[in-house]
Scaffold this active site. Structure first.
Site, PDB file in Angstrom:
ATOM      1  N   LYS A  12       0.894  -1.016  -0.033  1.00  0.00           N
ATOM      2  CA  LYS A  12      -0.125   0.085  -0.069  1.00  0.00           C
ATOM      3  C   LYS A  12       1.037   1.177  -0.059  1.00  0.00           C
ATOM      4  O   LYS A  12       1.843   1.531   0.791  1.00  0.00           O
ATOM      5  CB  LYS A  12      -0.895  -0.122   1.255  1.00  0.00           C
ATOM      6  CG  LYS A  12      -2.145   0.828   1.049  1.00  0.00           C
ATOM      7  CD  LYS A  12      -3.284   0.112  -0.004  1.00  0.00           C
ATOM      8  CE  LYS A  12      -4.470   0.680   0.108  1.00  0.00           C
ATOM      9  NZ  LYS A  12      -5.509   0.138  -0.647  1.00  0.00           N
ATOM     10  N   THR A  57      -4.295  -5.318   0.781  1.00  0.00           N
ATOM     11  CA  THR A  57      -3.407  -3.895   0.842  1.00  0.00           C
ATOM     12  C   THR A  57      -4.225  -3.028   1.848  1.00  0.00           C
ATOM     13  O   THR A  57      -3.709  -2.151   2.618  1.00  0.00           O
ATOM     14  CB  THR A  57      -3.032  -3.237  -0.442  1.00  0.00           C
ATOM     15  OG1 THR A  57      -4.424  -2.982  -1.348  1.00  0.00           O
ATOM     16  CG2 THR A  57      -2.290  -4.077  -1.358  1.00  0.00           C
ATOM     17  N   ASP A  58      -5.572  -3.167   1.761  1.00  0.00           N
ATOM     18  CA  ASP A  58      -6.656  -2.591   2.602  1.00  0.00           C
ATOM     19  C   ASP A  58      -5.847  -2.729   4.280  1.00  0.00           C
ATOM     20  O   ASP A  58      -6.215  -1.991   5.061  1.00  0.00           O
ATOM     21  CB  ASP A  58      -7.956  -2.904   2.364  1.00  0.00           C
ATOM     22  CG  ASP A  58      -8.951  -1.784   3.376  1.00  0.00           C
ATOM     23  OD1 ASP A  58      -8.860  -0.662   3.028  1.00  0.00           O
ATOM     24  OD2 ASP A  58      -9.419  -2.313   4.142  1.00  0.00           O
ATOM     25  N   ARG A 183     -13.373  19.213  16.142  1.00  0.00           N
ATOM     26  CA  ARG A 183     -12.834  18.933  14.995  1.00  0.00           C
ATOM     27  C   ARG A 183     -11.295  19.292  14.668  1.00  0.00           C
ATOM     28  O   ARG A 183     -11.020  20.424  15.080  1.00  0.00           O
ATOM     29  CB  ARG A 183     -13.684  19.103  13.804  1.00  0.00           C
ATOM     30  CG  ARG A 183     -13.618  20.319  13.301  1.00  0.00           C
ATOM     31  CD  ARG A 183     -14.591  20.744  12.074  1.00  0.00           C
ATOM     32  NE  ARG A 183     -14.504  22.033  11.613  1.00  0.00           N
ATOM     33  CZ  ARG A 183     -15.044  22.646  10.419  1.00  0.00           C
ATOM     34  NH1 ARG A 183     -15.162  21.632   9.471  1.00  0.00           N
ATOM     35  NH2 ARG A 183     -14.923  23.988  10.253  1.00  0.00           N
ATOM     36  N   GLN A 232     -15.313  29.877   7.288  1.00  0.00           N
ATOM     37  CA  GLN A 232     -15.769  31.023   7.014  1.00  0.00           C
ATOM     38  C   GLN A 232     -15.566  31.939   7.905  1.00  0.00           C
ATOM     39  O   GLN A 232     -14.926  33.247   7.877  1.00  0.00           O
ATOM     40  CB  GLN A 232     -17.313  31.049   6.570  1.00  0.00           C
ATOM     41  CG  GLN A 232     -17.646  30.364   5.073  1.00  0.00           C
ATOM     42  CD  GLN A 232     -17.757  28.962   5.290  1.00  0.00           C
ATOM     43  OE1 GLN A 232     -17.629  28.296   6.249  1.00  0.00           O
ATOM     44  NE2 GLN A 232     -18.554  28.450   4.206  1.00  0.00           N
ATOM     45  N   HIS A 260      -9.461  18.267   5.074  1.00  0.00           N
ATOM     46  CA  HIS A 260     -10.259  17.526   5.893  1.00  0.00           C
ATOM     47  C   HIS A 260      -9.420  16.496   6.413  1.00  0.00           C
ATOM     48  O   HIS A 260      -8.425  15.837   5.901  1.00  0.00           O
ATOM     49  CB  HIS A 260     -11.349  16.929   5.178  1.00  0.00           C
ATOM     50  CG  HIS A 260     -12.223  17.863   4.345  1.00  0.00           C
ATOM     51  ND1 HIS A 260     -13.252  18.488   5.296  1.00  0.00           N
ATOM     52  CD2 HIS A 260     -12.443  18.114   3.160  1.00  0.00           C
ATOM     53  CE1 HIS A 260     -14.039  19.303   4.440  1.00  0.00           C
ATOM     54  NE2 HIS A 260     -13.671  18.888   2.889  1.00  0.00           N
TER      55      HIS A 260
END
Length: 304
Positions: A12, A57-58, A183, A232, A260
């Site tokens: 990966k 590979t995951d 977050r 914003q 993100h």
């Protein structure tokens, strides 16, 4: 003529792992891109199509996340050694593992409102700027009569590991995004600011280098010191900070892509992700753009 299968490997590539260590209010960040290549008793995968010796590979990707959670990332080298040893020891057909890691270094943002440390430096506990990759820009327009000078920067990557939320937004039948009150907020700042300097006879030319460095500092300070309800809101705070401190700047235009960072689901591995391990996604991304200008001024920076 007979054909012989030669050297082969699989794995990966470029798994982005962001590991945040939350030691009280002061956080530490390790941000790496991991590429794993495995080789060993794998000929049947090529010759007969048998996947009996194939670790998906995951699963390799998930291992990168799980070990980051369980052991942290003390260094790129130490993390790489732990991964390589894991695959050879735990996956019987694998005899050799190669782990390549690129680390992206984050420095703490210095801000006057941050607490002074033992070294005397005023450093934010959870606000960071990524080292390297930043570019200074300048754009000058002159038609023989009117002069316009626009300074700028791009590639300034910043992150708040907390101090940001996103909730109370409009929802429709296609909305799946869950609200959050804590977050990671990260973006790559592109900023352009237009000077009021006209080049008229007798008008003093600004100190371009000093002014540019001051604007950069003010952008970073506003990013670090703003509790963000949205990107914003942060954009407006950054632009306002510059205009408040730079009387020679008439307007500033900002582009802030939302970089993100998605928490990785570690529950399938019996691990709890307490806002520590993230996948840094590069696309698609939200793109927030806006101009902050002085009241009565006519915005003149073109939208790109």
């Amino acid at each position: 003529m007979a054909h012989v299968l030669g050297q082969n490997q699989y794995g990966k590539a470029e798994t982005r792992v962001v590991r945040i260590t939350r030691s009280g209010a002061r956080h530490e960040i390790k941000d790496v891109s991991v590429s794993v290549a495995l080789s060993g008793d794998l000929d049947a995968m090529h010759l007969s199509g048998s996947n009996a010796h194939c670790l998906p590979t995951d699963s390799v990707k998930n291992t990168c996340y799980a070990l980051a959670k369980q052991y942290g990332i003390d260094s790129a080298e130490g993390y790489g050694i732990r991964l390589a040893r894991h695959f050879v020891a735990e996956v019987a057909p694998i005899h050799r593992a190669r782990v390549r890691i690129e680390e992206y270094v984050w420095d703490r943002i210095r801000t006057p409102r941050a607490p002074a440390r033992a070294t005397g430096a005023e450093e934010a506990d959870h606000s960071f700027v990524r080292r390297g990759g930043e570019v200074r820009t300048a754009e000058v327009h002159w038609d023989g009569k009117a002069l316009q000078v626009v300074s700028g920067l791009k590639g300034l990557v910043v992150m708040n590991s907390t101090g940001s939320e996103f909730r109370g937004y409009l929802k429709d039948r296609y909305t799946t995004l869950q609200e959050t009150d804590d977050r990671v907020l990260a973006t790559e700042v592109t900023a352009r600011w237009r000077h009021s300097f006209t080049g008229a006879e007798g008008e003093a030319e600004p100190g371009w280098d000093t002014g540019w460095a001051e604007v950069r500092d003010q952008l970073l300070e506003a990013f670090a010191e703003t509790y963000s309800h949205s990107l914003q809101q942060t954009l407006h705070a950054m632009g306002t900070r510059v205009l408040d401190h730079q009387p020679g700047v008439a307007e500033i235009r900002l582009q802030l892509p939302n970089r993100h960072h998605f928490p990785v689901d570690l529950e399938p591995f019996g691990l709890r992700n307490e806002n520590e391990v993230f996948h840094a996604a590069d696309r698609p991304y939200g793109l927030i753009e806006g101009t902050v200008h002085r009241e009565g001024a006519v915005p003149a920076i073109p939208v790109e």
